[in-house]
Each structure stands twice: as C-alpha cells, then as structure tokens.
Design an enzyme around this catalytic site. Structure first.
Site, PDB file in Angstrom:
ATOM      1  N   ARG A 124      -7.072  96.812 -41.271  1.00 56.18           N
ATOM      2  CA  ARG A 124      -7.760  98.035 -40.648  1.00 56.18           C
ATOM      3  C   ARG A 124      -6.720  98.121 -39.549  1.00 56.18           C
ATOM      4  NH1 ARG A 124     -12.063  93.222 -40.270  1.00 56.18           N
ATOM      5  NH2 ARG A 124     -13.464  94.376 -41.042  1.00 56.18           N
ATOM      6  N   LYS A 146      -1.580 112.930 -38.592  1.00 51.42           N
ATOM      7  CA  LYS A 146      -1.815 112.701 -40.251  1.00 51.42           C
ATOM      8  C   LYS A 146      -1.639 112.378 -41.149  1.00 51.42           C
ATOM      9  CE  LYS A 146      -3.925 117.481 -39.147  1.00 51.42           C
ATOM     10  NZ  LYS A 146      -4.835 119.193 -39.355  1.00 51.42           N
ATOM     11  N   GLU A 188       8.354 126.074 -43.830  1.00 48.32           N
ATOM     12  CA  GLU A 188       7.425 124.847 -43.054  1.00 48.32           C
ATOM     13  C   GLU A 188       8.837 125.872 -41.686  1.00 48.32           C
ATOM     14  OE1 GLU A 188       4.742 124.736 -43.349  1.00 48.32           O
ATOM     15  OE2 GLU A 188       4.929 123.690 -44.875  1.00 48.32           O
ATOM     16  N   LYS A 229       5.806 120.614 -32.576  1.00 46.60           N
ATOM     17  CA  LYS A 229       4.800 120.290 -33.328  1.00 46.60           C
ATOM     18  C   LYS A 229       3.918 119.357 -33.129  1.00 46.60           C
ATOM     19  CE  LYS A 229       2.790 118.494 -37.813  1.00 46.60           C
ATOM     20  NZ  LYS A 229       2.377 118.282 -38.791  1.00 46.60           N
ATOM     21  N   GLU A 239      -7.198 118.396 -34.091  1.00 48.59           N
ATOM     22  CA  GLU A 239      -7.392 120.014 -34.260  1.00 48.59           C
ATOM     23  C   GLU A 239      -8.765 120.411 -34.145  1.00 48.59           C
ATOM     24  OE1 GLU A 239      -5.382 120.939 -38.001  1.00 48.59           O
ATOM     25  OE2 GLU A 239      -6.693 122.486 -38.691  1.00 48.59           O
ATOM     26  N   ARG A 243      -4.243 122.870 -32.914  1.00 46.27           N
ATOM     27  CA  ARG A 243      -3.714 122.685 -34.194  1.00 46.27           C
ATOM     28  C   ARG A 243      -4.109 123.213 -34.672  1.00 46.27           C
ATOM     29  NH1 ARG A 243      -2.665 116.377 -35.299  1.00 46.27           N
ATOM     30  NH2 ARG A 243      -1.196 116.640 -37.114  1.00 46.27           N
ATOM     31  N   ASN A 247      -1.606 126.344 -39.291  1.00 39.74           N
ATOM     32  CA  ASN A 247      -2.145 126.095 -40.219  1.00 39.74           C
ATOM     33  C   ASN A 247      -1.630 127.729 -41.008  1.00 39.74           C
ATOM     34  OD1 ASN A 247      -3.104 124.125 -41.551  1.00 39.74           O
ATOM     35  ND2 ASN A 247      -5.084 124.068 -40.542  1.00 39.74           N
ATOM     36  N   HIS A 250      -1.199 129.003 -44.637  1.00 34.72           N
ATOM     37  CA  HIS A 250      -2.295 128.429 -44.899  1.00 34.72           C
ATOM     38  C   HIS A 250      -3.225 128.075 -45.744  1.00 34.72           C
ATOM     39  CE1 HIS A 250       1.211 126.043 -43.376  1.00 34.72           C
ATOM     40  NE2 HIS A 250       1.621 124.674 -44.648  1.00 34.72           N
ATOM     41  N   HIS A 254      -3.019 127.814 -49.555  1.00 31.17           N
ATOM     42  CA  HIS A 254      -4.057 126.689 -50.733  1.00 31.17           C
ATOM     43  C   HIS A 254      -4.372 127.232 -51.094  1.00 31.17           C
ATOM     44  CE1 HIS A 254      -4.234 123.958 -46.380  1.00 31.17           C
ATOM     45  NE2 HIS A 254      -3.062 123.676 -47.305  1.00 31.17           N
ATOM     46  N   HIS A 269       4.372 123.273 -51.928  1.00 33.27           N
ATOM     47  CA  HIS A 269       3.403 124.431 -50.742  1.00 33.27           C
ATOM     48  C   HIS A 269       4.406 124.879 -50.399  1.00 33.27           C
ATOM     49  CE1 HIS A 269       0.992 123.608 -47.758  1.00 33.27           C
ATOM     50  NE2 HIS A 269       2.097 123.025 -47.274  1.00 33.27           N
TER      51      HIS A 269
HETATM   52  N1  LIG Z   1       0.484 115.200 -42.888  1.00 31.56           N
HETATM   53  C1  LIG Z   1       0.998 116.380 -42.588  1.00 31.56           C
HETATM   54  O1  LIG Z   1       0.200 116.570 -41.228  1.00 31.56           O
HETATM   55  C2  LIG Z   1       0.787 117.152 -43.831  1.00 31.56           C
HETATM   56  C3  LIG Z   1       1.481 118.652 -43.261  1.00 31.56           C
HETATM   57  C4  LIG Z   1       2.172 118.955 -44.573  1.00 31.56           C
HETATM   58  C5  LIG Z   1       2.580 118.299 -45.668  1.00 31.56           C
HETATM   59  N2  LIG Z   1       2.238 117.704 -46.061  1.00 31.56           N
HETATM   60  C6  LIG Z   1       1.450 116.950 -47.678  1.00 31.56           C
HETATM   61  O2  LIG Z   1       3.243 116.856 -47.999  1.00 31.56           O
HETATM   62  C7  LIG Z   1       3.257 117.137 -49.301  1.00 31.56           C
HETATM   63  C8  LIG Z   1       4.605 117.670 -49.717  1.00 31.56           C
HETATM   64  O3  LIG Z   1       5.646 117.118 -48.923  1.00 31.56           O
HETATM   65  P1  LIG Z   1       6.517 116.839 -49.861  1.00 31.56           P
HETATM   66  O4  LIG Z   1       7.160 118.794 -50.302  1.00 31.56           O
HETATM   67  O5  LIG Z   1       7.733 116.457 -49.069  1.00 31.56           O
HETATM   68  O6  LIG Z   1       6.487 116.445 -51.269  1.00 31.56           O
HETATM   69  P2  LIG Z   1       7.397 115.267 -51.907  1.00 31.56           P
HETATM   70  O7  LIG Z   1       7.107 114.227 -50.892  1.00 31.56           O
HETATM   71  O8  LIG Z   1       6.152 115.121 -53.512  1.00 31.56           O
HETATM   72  O9  LIG Z   1       8.691 115.594 -52.209  1.00 31.56           O
HETATM   73  C9  LIG Z   1       8.910 116.507 -52.829  1.00 31.56           C
HETATM   74  C10 LIG Z   1       9.754 116.085 -54.319  1.00 31.56           C
HETATM   75  O10 LIG Z   1      11.350 115.739 -53.173  1.00 31.56           O
HETATM   76  C11 LIG Z   1      11.768 114.238 -53.948  1.00 31.56           C
HETATM   77  N3  LIG Z   1      13.070 114.013 -52.941  1.00 31.56           N
HETATM   78  C12 LIG Z   1      12.639 113.271 -51.433  1.00 31.56           C
HETATM   79  N4  LIG Z   1      13.297 113.685 -50.321  1.00 31.56           N
HETATM   80  C13 LIG Z   1      14.329 113.718 -51.089  1.00 31.56           C
HETATM   81  C14 LIG Z   1      16.235 113.769 -50.869  1.00 31.56           C
HETATM   82  N5  LIG Z   1      15.947 113.320 -50.089  1.00 31.56           N
HETATM   83  N6  LIG Z   1      16.998 113.623 -52.136  1.00 31.56           N
HETATM   84  C15 LIG Z   1      15.771 114.568 -53.391  1.00 31.56           C
HETATM   85  N7  LIG Z   1      14.795 113.600 -53.836  1.00 31.56           N
HETATM   86  C16 LIG Z   1      13.694 113.740 -52.577  1.00 31.56           C
HETATM   87  C17 LIG Z   1      10.761 113.479 -54.334  1.00 31.56           C
HETATM   88  O11 LIG Z   1      10.893 112.884 -54.821  1.00 31.56           O
HETATM   89  C18 LIG Z   1       9.947 114.755 -54.628  1.00 31.56           C
HETATM   90  O12 LIG Z   1      10.272 114.976 -55.925  1.00 31.56           O
HETATM   91  C19 LIG Z   1       1.828 117.660 -49.922  1.00 31.56           C
HETATM   92  O13 LIG Z   1       0.959 116.085 -50.438  1.00 31.56           O
HETATM   93  C20 LIG Z   1       1.044 117.852 -48.633  1.00 31.56           C
HETATM   94  O14 LIG Z   1       0.053 117.913 -48.143  1.00 31.56           O
HETATM   95  C21 LIG Z   1       1.221 116.434 -45.031  1.00 31.56           C
HETATM   96 ZN   LIG Z   2       2.297 123.005 -45.244  1.00 28.67          ZN
END
Ligand SMILES: NC(=O)c1ccc[n+]([C@@H]2O[C@H](COP(=O)([O-])OP(=O)(O)OC[C@H]3O[C@@H](n4cnc5c(N)ncnc54)[C@H](O)[C@@H]3O)[C@@H](O)[C@H]2O)c1
Ligand SMILES: [Zn+2]
Ligand SMILES: NC(=O)c1ccc[n+]([C@@H]2O[C@H](COP(=O)([O-])OP(=O)(O)OC[C@H]3O[C@@H](n4cnc5c(N)ncnc54)[C@H](O)[C@@H]3O)[C@@H](O)[C@H]2O)c1
Ligand SMILES: [Zn+2]
Lengths: 372, 372
Positions: A124, A146, A188, A229, A239, A243, A247, A250, A254, A269
């Site tokens: 929990r 989030k 971003e 942020k 949100e 917040r 987006n 987005h 999306h 993304h």
């Molecule tokens: N929680 C939130 O507020 C929020 C906001 C925006 C996006 N997201 C989420 O984030 C995700 C996308 O994140 P992302 O773009 O980081 O994707 P990801 O975590 O898949 O990373 C992208 C790729 O880069 C590689 N990688 C990461 N760091 C590395 C490094 N230092 N060196 C070499 N390779 C590396 C990973 O292994 C992966 O293959 C989505 O699922 C999205 O929904 C969440």
């Molecule tokens: Zn985004």
C-alpha cells in the site's frame, strides 16, 4: 563533478522533494538516497539502462550502507503492462522490500512510470526515488508523481499519484541515449517554452545544440523544464485545471501514436508531440488566435532539431481526417463529444480551449493531409 | 424499511463519508449513490452475490438515472489476484467508467478489496461505494479504505489506501449468507468487544443469537463495530500505531491461514481469527498479563457461537510450534526477528506488545499443541 543544480518541489504534507541535476550524479547517489532513511533500496530498470548504469548505481547504494538489488524488465513501452507490473511487484517483494525501504527507478519514462506505480501499491505504498536517464524522463515524466501502466484499452489508464522522495537527473547518462530518443525528448523541452515561457523558447533557438552535445546548456535546460513542471504540479497536482497545459501538442500526438499502433519503429512519443506542437500552433493560427508567423517559427525550429512537424512525416501514414478524429475522441481530454484542445495565442501563451467543434478540426486536418 | 442507522467517518480533506446500516438498503441504493454525482455507477461483484442481488442493485441505480453495468468475478479469495485485478480494470474501462463516475463493490471482503483497488488505480483513482454483503465485510473490510490484492509472495501485499464515498450495509443480505461465513464474521464482531469495549462483549454474550437470526441486534452490532473501526481509522488511518489493535487475534490467525494453504475448505479467515483470539488471551494469561478467567470467557463464548478456539480444531492439523513460528515470522508484524503481538490485560483491554521473545511463544505453542 561541480555542484548539481537544484529544483525544489514544495508539495504539502511532508511530500516536498528535491530534483538534483548534474553530470555524474549516479556515482554519489548512494549517500543522497541513504539520507532518506530505510535499510534497502532496490533498483527497477530496463535491461539496456541496467547494463549501462546498474552496477554503478548499485555500488553507490551499497557503499552508502543500503542493501540493494535489481529488478530488470525488457526495454520499451510494452513493459508498461499488467504482467510486467506484477513481475516488478513480485521482484521487489522477493528482494524483501519493507514498508520503510525505497524503490529506485533507473531509466526512461517507461521505467519511471512502471516502478513508480509498483512503489505506489507495494504494501500500500513505499517511497521511491527517480533516477531518470532519458531526456524525456529528466524534463517531464520523473517529475510530478504521475505513475502508471497501460491497459489494452488505452495508454496510462491504470495508475496512481505517487510523488518521488528525490529525483536525481544525471545528465551525463544522456551521452549514451540514441539521437532519436534525444530529439524526442527535445520536443518536450521546446514544449515548455511554447506553453508559457517565450524567453526560454528564444534561448532554445539559440542554444539547442548545447543540449544535444552535453554542454552546460543541457543542465540548464533540464533545470528550467523541471522548475516549470514543478510549478504547475504544485499549483494543480491532480490536473483539475492548469496541469492540462502540459498536454500542449498531446491531443494530436496521442492520436498519432494510437494510429501507428504504438510501434516505436514508426513513431515515438516525442515525435508525435513534435507534430502535435506544430499542428496546435497551425490550428491556433487558422482559428485566428495566433500569428501565423509564430506557427512558422515553431515548425522551423522543431524541424531544425530533426523532428517531424507534419502528418505526412508519419512513416506509413496516419489515416484520414476521420480516423484522426476518432483517435482523438478516445483521448481523456474529450467530454460529451466536444474536444478540448490546448491552443495558443502565440509562443509562450497557451491556454485550455474546451468545446472545439469537430467540424473545424476535421476541415483543418483535411487541409493538413491535402497539403502534401 | 425503517430508517437506517448511520455512522459518520469524519476523515479530512473532503474524504468524510457515511456508513448506512439497515435491512433492505439495496432497494433504495440508487438515489443515495446518484446523490454523489457522476453519470455511471458500475458494479463489481462475485458471481454468487451478483446472482442474488445484482439485478436489484442495477435496477435501483438505473431508476436513479445512472448508467450502470456489472463486472462479475469468480467467488473466493483466489480472485484477489493480479489477473483478476487486470480483468476488473479492463471490465470497468469497457463499461466506459470516466474520472467522475463510480465503482460499486457488491459482495464480501474479497470483492470490496479487489474493486476498491481497481477504483483506486483506474484512471489514477475514481470514487467508489461499498455495498458489503458478508458479515465480515459489513463490520470490518468495507470500512477504513484498505484495498488490495494478494501476491504469490503473500496476502494483501499489493494495494492502496482509498476510502469509499459511501458504505451501504444492507443487513438483510446476510439472510442468504452461509452459517459458516456468518460465524466467521462473528469472530470479528466479538473482536471489537475484546479490543476495547468490555461492555459490548457482555452485550454479545447476551445477544449474539439475534445477530445470527437477523433481529434488530444485527443492525445494532454492525453499527457498533463500524463506529469502533471508524474511530480507529480516523485517529490512525495509515496504521502507524493504534490501528494495529484491529489485528488482535490475527498474528496467530494469519499463520494458521498460511499453514492451511488458504484453503477455505479447511479454514476461513474468521475461523483463524477465532482461534487467534482465544490464543491471544491464553498467551496473555500465561504471561501473567490477564486473568485466566477472562481467557476462559473468550474461548467459551466463541465456542458457543460455533467457532473453533484451539490449534487442534484446525482440520488436517497445522504443523508443530516451529512451523507456526515460521509462518508468524513472515507476517508484516515482525521487525528484526522480534515478534509484535496484540495482547490483552483483560477483556476490552488490548495493547500492542512489541519485542515478544520467540522462546516464550514457542513454549506456549508447544503446550497448546500438547494439550490435545
Ligand atoms: N509520468 C509522467 O508524467 C509522464 C510524462 C511523459 C511521458 N511519460 C511516459 O514516459 C514514457 C516514455 O519515456 P521515454 O521516452 O524515456 O521512453 P523509454 O523509457 O522507453 O526510454 C526510451 C529508450 O531509451 C533507452 N534509454 C533510456 N535511457 C538511456 C540512456 N541513458 N542510454 C541509452 N539508452 C537509454 C531505453 O532503454 C529505451 O529503449 C511513456 O510511457 C510515457 O507515457 C510519463
Ligand atoms: Zn509528453
Ligand atoms: N480491507 C480490509 O480492511 C479487510 C479487513 C478484513 C478482511 N479483509 C479481506 O476480506 C476478505 C474476506 O472477506 P469475506 O469473508 O467477506 O469473503 P468473501 O468475499 O469471499 O465472501 C465469502 C463468501 O460468501 C459469499 N457471500 C457474500 N455475501 C453473501 C450473501 N449475502 N449471500 C450469500 N453468499 C454471500 C461470497 O460469494 C463468498 O463465497 C479477505 O480477502 C480479507 O483479506 C479486508
Ligand atoms: Zn480479520
């Protein structure tokens, strides 16, 4: 290393935390994590990132007297699933994570969202630390609490609000990030300028190459984004209002991800967001809200950084205007048939625009698709 | 029906809610749920309870203008699994539950814990209503906001704190509950007297038959238990202290459930609790903390109500003292090798006793096992 930059996130009820930004932070992570208390700090990572930085982080944690361990998942969005969530929870339990212990998310946004959700729900709720290693994670997903996973019925539909106790953004880790992921994260970065900080967008136009190459501009940009942020999150954690501005780009983005089946080979993304940002500004201009000149500047800058800015740029195509509208209608930002967009009166002047007519959107998309 | 009894749970931050207790509440549930706002109220239930009360509840919700729907799972503890959790979340999404809508848990503690956890995490949290239909759920699990599922590594290890917006305890539903489940729930009723309300235990000794038969004593007992639990929860929502008292009898009870493989054919939770309550009092007496007379009264009353009160009563046996100690050591109430028990200075005088020596427990259990 020099002293890290610090952004404080002043949330209430003892949930405030620091974001530290600097090159080489992982080497000294152990002491900072140990200062939070707890006996164990178990890392969740993906196999790619674990192989690059897992040993260094573990060593640092153990040197600081923490029992450590590693739970690694396959890299990629597919790991934000029910099945991987269960495997991560059971992995953390197998490492005997107790209520006072810590989960450490080492990786991009996928790992941060997944590990954060596991931490939110293990016993929990246990505390967690973000060690974001992608640009997107450093400027966006690791801040704000989030967390979550995807359902077969849609992205990010399952999750929890769970704030980290600390964020360590080691900007040197971005040196091993692929160019494509770097560019995607940069969409971003630019977004923050476009939302509410025209001065930062100017700065980006002048300094973006330093972010990519790892100069001091990189740390500075990450800190500016985190500060922006954090401000939004503190004012509107759940949100209910402001917040939603985060987006920007987005709603279109999306929809494009959905229409390309979330296949990262076709679109990641940040690429969807880049196209979405360009579309949001062109749509704003078409509605007479924003100077066409600003829309042009946005698209030019994103293109210069190597990002796609048109629907034609989607590999394999994205369907017609109605397919796009359908995909947008499935988004959470749809209420009672009317679409809510984030639009702009100019660079740095975004706002929430509810009740945008479907017909206006369709006509705009048809023109965009026809403009090939 | 007459006016229901009401227990208010005065939690902070707009999370306060009412528990209504009375015969026939389901028939009028729709109006009360609709008063909470939202367009849809989707029911989660198990197949047994859904077939008994699902149609009536749905009709009531729809009469009140709410769009409704039903997600049914198999009855039994095995449904508190990762897989069923995923199926419930996807079922709710398929019924288009949006952020402002409601999830309604109709059933025993299994359904309440599972549906509550799904509600806590669907779209990062939607509101939910408890309609408990087992005695255990009415006096215990539906109140207090603990929700969750089991991991293969242990019971209730995954979950969230998520308070319901309303609890509707229709005591007429207990008329269809099996005698065995009724008795099991009754162990938790008696527990409240034993924890901190000697007068209520006296009353139970005099009136327990009315609870089983469905007289006005049933509603009264449910209300007294809910009031007691609500008080504890308001003072210590996250179980940093006092809330642990609610675990009287549970350290032994959980160990017995574990050693019987959670097979309800052998032992259900309330039966384990009954044995655990009797053991906690006998152990307290042996340690010189509590009059032996009180320990005798506890065991006699539980036995009169048809509940087991000795280790010998566990069908198929429960292993030796060391097996029991091992099973207790896996419980969350173990810190650094020493056991924390809830013990008693007498009926209605329980307290948290940390650091109980393993040897003292082993000797006690050996005597209990030898006393066949
Ligand atoms: N929680 C939130 O507020 C929020 C906001 C925006 C996006 N997201 C989420 O984030 C995700 C996308 O994140 P992302 O773009 O980081 O994707 P990801 O975590 O898949 O990373 C992208 C790729 O880069 C590689 N990688 C990461 N760091 C590395 C490094 N230092 N060196 C070499 N390779 C590396 C990973 O292994 C992966 O293959 C989505 O699922 C999205 O929904 C969440
Ligand atoms: Zn985004
Ligand atoms: N969240 C909490 O604070 C809390 C507290 C105590 C127990 N629990 C949990 O509660 C669960 C046990 O709850 P339970 O004992 O209600 O078990 P349960 O939900 O499995 O119900 C017991 C059986 O009775 C049937 N049933 C329920 N209501 C009925 C009715 N009105 N008529 C006929 N049959 C009916 C069910 O179908 C089931 O087969 C455990 O998983 C336990 O961990 C949670
Ligand atoms: Zn219990």
């Amino acid at each position: 290393m020099t002293d890290p930059l610090t952004v404080h996130v002043p949330l209430d009820q003892g949930r405030d935390y620091d974001i530290l930004i600097g090159r080489g932070l992982i080497a000294g992570a152990g002491a900072r994590v140990a200062a939070l208390g707890g006996k164990a700090a178990v890392i969740v990572s993906d196999e790619t990132v674990a192989s690059l930085y897992g040993d260094a982080l573990r060593a640092s944690l153990e040197d600081a007297g923490l029992r450590s361990g590693l739970v690694a998942v396959a890299p990629g969005e597919a790991s934000k699933s029910y099945a991987t969530y269960a495997a991560v929870c059971d992995g953390l339990l197998a490492h005997k994570v107790e209520r006072g212990d810590l989960v450490v998310a080492l990786g991009g946004g996928v790992v941060g969202d997944l590990a954060g959700f596991a931490a939110a729900t293990l016993r929990r709720g246990v505390r967690f630390v973000q060690v974001p290693t992608s640009l997107l994670a450093q400027v966006d997903s690791s801040v704000g609490g989030k967390t979550g996973i995807n359902s077969p019925l849609g992205k990010n539909l399952i999750g929890a609000f769970h704030q980290p106790r600390l964020v360590l953004a080691d900007t040197a880790t971005l040196d091993t990030l692929s160019e494509r992921e770097m560019r995607a994260g940069y969409a971003e970065v630019a977004k923050y300028g476009l939302i509410a900080d025209a001065g930062f967008f100017d700065w980006c136009e002048a300094h973006w190459r330093g972010i990519f190459s790892g100069g001091p501009e990189r740390d500075e940009a990450v800190a500016i984004c985190c500060r922006a942020k954090a401000g939004v999150v503190v004012r509107d954690e759940r949100e209910d209002g402001e917040r939603a501005l985060l987006n920007l780009g987005h709603t279109f983005g999306h929809a494009l991800e959905r229409l390309t089946g979330y296949e990262s080979a076709r679109l990641v993304h940040g690429e969807g967001v880049a196209i979405g940002l360009a579309l949001a500004f062109r749509f704003s201009a078409r509605l007479g809200l924003c100077p066409g000149q600003d829309a042009g500047r946005v698209a030019n800058h994103l293109a210069l950084a190597g990002l796609p800015t048109t629907l034609q740029a989607v590999p394999g195509g994205c369907g017609d205007a109605d397919a796009l509208l359908d995909a947008m209608a499935q988004d959470k930002k749809v209420k009672d048939g009317a679409l809510t967009f984030i639009l702009a009166r100019g660079i740095g002047q975004s706002f929430i625009a509810p009740g945008i007519e479907t017909n206006a959107v369709r006509a705009f998309l048809q023109d965009e698709l026809g403009a090939a």
